[in-house]
Design an enzyme around this catalytic site. Structure first.
Site, mmCIF file in Angstrom:
data_model
loop_
_atom_site.group_PDB
_atom_site.id
_atom_site.type_symbol
_atom_site.label_atom_id
_atom_site.label_comp_id
_atom_site.label_asym_id
_atom_site.label_seq_id
_atom_site.Cartn_x
_atom_site.Cartn_y
_atom_site.Cartn_z
ATOM 1 N N ASP A 237 0.814 -1.203 0.000
ATOM 2 C CA ASP A 237 0.000 0.000 0.000
ATOM 3 C C ASP A 237 0.855 1.264 0.000
ATOM 4 O O ASP A 237 0.586 2.217 -0.736
ATOM 5 C CB ASP A 237 -0.963 0.006 1.187
ATOM 6 C CG ASP A 237 -0.296 -0.460 2.481
ATOM 7 O OD1 ASP A 237 0.949 -0.576 2.515
ATOM 8 O OD2 ASP A 237 -1.015 -0.702 3.459
ATOM 9 N N PHE A 238 1.901 1.266 0.820
ATOM 10 C CA PHE A 238 2.808 2.422 0.871
ATOM 11 C C PHE A 238 3.486 2.637 -0.481
ATOM 12 O O PHE A 238 3.611 3.777 -0.953
ATOM 13 C CB PHE A 238 3.862 2.207 1.956
ATOM 14 C CG PHE A 238 4.928 3.272 2.007
ATOM 15 C CD1 PHE A 238 4.738 4.439 2.733
ATOM 16 C CD2 PHE A 238 6.122 3.119 1.309
ATOM 17 C CE1 PHE A 238 5.716 5.421 2.769
ATOM 18 C CE2 PHE A 238 7.110 4.095 1.340
ATOM 19 C CZ PHE A 238 6.904 5.258 2.075
#
Length: 398
Positions: A237-238
């Site tokens: 996600d990052f």
């Protein structure tokens, strides 16, 4: 001797600067929370204005007591065009029966099931979602964890924030009202520490994305090779948020928080999540080892108290107690803003939960730094600097 004195004064000034910055963050978080969260929809669902279609990808594994009601909220979304794509790694998983029942109950909702996944990297979530991602038909992709509960208008709220220059809209993590002290402990953490970080990061346009509920333009993922490109990371996600920001796309938080509603709620298991997230942060951003402890209330308060005594000759104990009391007050206020309604626990329970949260986090962080291995369900991973991960053949202890 002079060098030692200058060094001490240098540390003291540094601590006071960090302390001042943290109070600015407290104020900014409250302003951002009041301004951004729980806003009324600017576009009502009349469907006269065409809305983009959304493919909702739901990676699932196992069944918990709240899973049925959580998934059912996705069949009840007030949105004109969307599809539900359920991803299940193991064909023997009992969650299959639950999904089939919901699909039969809501025949008007387009839903598909993908079993087995595809090995495109070390990240099991990416592997599980890959077939569904490839089959997705719409221009927007919503990646949503199994424990998320949605309101009927949540998807519309997220789409409203997907403007021309925005590439990703995500929900700020929070929790549903549940019974028990562990549930209160989780809500206090997400409504104070996590909310402060999230709201300030959104305001300053810093990548603070967690992927439990994220709406993404599929074309932007395809430009870098699709979802599988991020299969080498556990914190995918990052890195897909970073990929967007590196290409000058904005990411933003919508007005409705992500309502986590897991049926399993224990203090120990939640602390294990906190340690796992800390390990990921340290691997992705090594400066976290120094900066994160100095953002903690009790540690920063102790450092700032010593600095205030050295620089201004202020009483150390009085300064420290005032610091903790003011921090506590700001956290209570922020939690009330994020909750946007009555809290499911009383003030005494908040005091106990807040103290537990603040006193244990430094200890959990030290544990995370000393043990870099990450256990994710039945798998164990070793993190490398930069966020890359490799699966290790280790026996999981239960």
């Amino acid at each position: 001797m002079n060098l030692m004195v200058y060094t001490l004064y240098g540390f003291a000034v540094t601590f006071m600067v960090i302390w001042s910055v943290m109070w600015i963050f407290h104020v900014l978080a409250l302003i951002a929370g009041r301004w951004k969260l729980h806003r009324k929809l600017s576009q009502v669902p009349t469907y006269e204005t065409p809305l983009p279609g959304v493919s909702i990808i739901k990676p699932l594994m196992g069944v918990d007591p709240n899973l049925h009601s959580n998934l059912e909220t996705f069949f009840q979304l007030d949105y004109p065009v969307y599809e539900l794509l359920f991803c299940i790694e193991d064909e023997q998983d009992p969650v299959l029966v639950l999904v089939h029942k919901l699909v039969e109950k809501y025949p008007a909702v387009e839903a598909k099931l993908f079993i087995g996944g595809r090995g495109v990297g070390v990240n099991p979530k990416i592997n599980n979602m890959q077939p569904a991602y490839e089959a997705s038909r719409h221009e927007l992709i919503l990646i949503s964890d199994s424990g998320i509960r949605m309101r009927e208008d949540t998807l519309l709220d997220m789409v409203n924030y997907m403007t021309e220059r925005v590439g990703l809209v995500h929900q700020m993590p929070f929790t549903c009202d549940r019974e028990g002290f562990a549930a209160a402990y989780e809500k206090i953490y997400f409504g104070t520490v996590q909310s402060r970080m999230y709201l300030v990061a959104d305001l300053l346009r810093i990548n603070c994305h967690t992927g439990m509920s994220a709406l993404i333009k599929k074309a932007l993922l395809e430009e870098v090779g699709g979802l599988k490109t991020f299969g080498a990371y556990l914190a995918e996600d990052f890195f897909y948020a970073k990929s967007l920001m590196d290409r000058n796309w904005r990411i933003t938080v919508c007005s409705q928080p992500a309502m986590q509603n897991s049926g399993h709620c224990e203090v120990y298991s939640f602390q294990a999540r906190l340690k796992r997230w800390a390990k990921l942060r340290v691997a992705m951003l090594p400066t976290t080892i120094v900066l994160e402890p100095l953002s903690e209330c009790l540690i920063l308060g102790a450092c700032a108290s010593w600095a205030a005594n050295l620089l201004l000759d202020w009483d150390t104990l009085v300064f420290y107690l005032a610091h903790v009391l003011l921090w506590f007050t700001f956290d209570w206020t922020l939690l009330c803003v994020v909750q946007n309604g009555p809290l499911p626990f009383n003030f005494l329970e908040f005091v106990i939960g807040w103290l537990l949260c603040e006193t244990t986090r430094p200890y959990l962080f030290v544990q995370a730094v000393l043990d870099p291995l990450i256990q994710w369900r039945s798998r164990v991973y070793r993190l490398k600097w930069g966020g890359l991960a490799e699966e290790v053949k280790a026996k999981v202890k239960y």
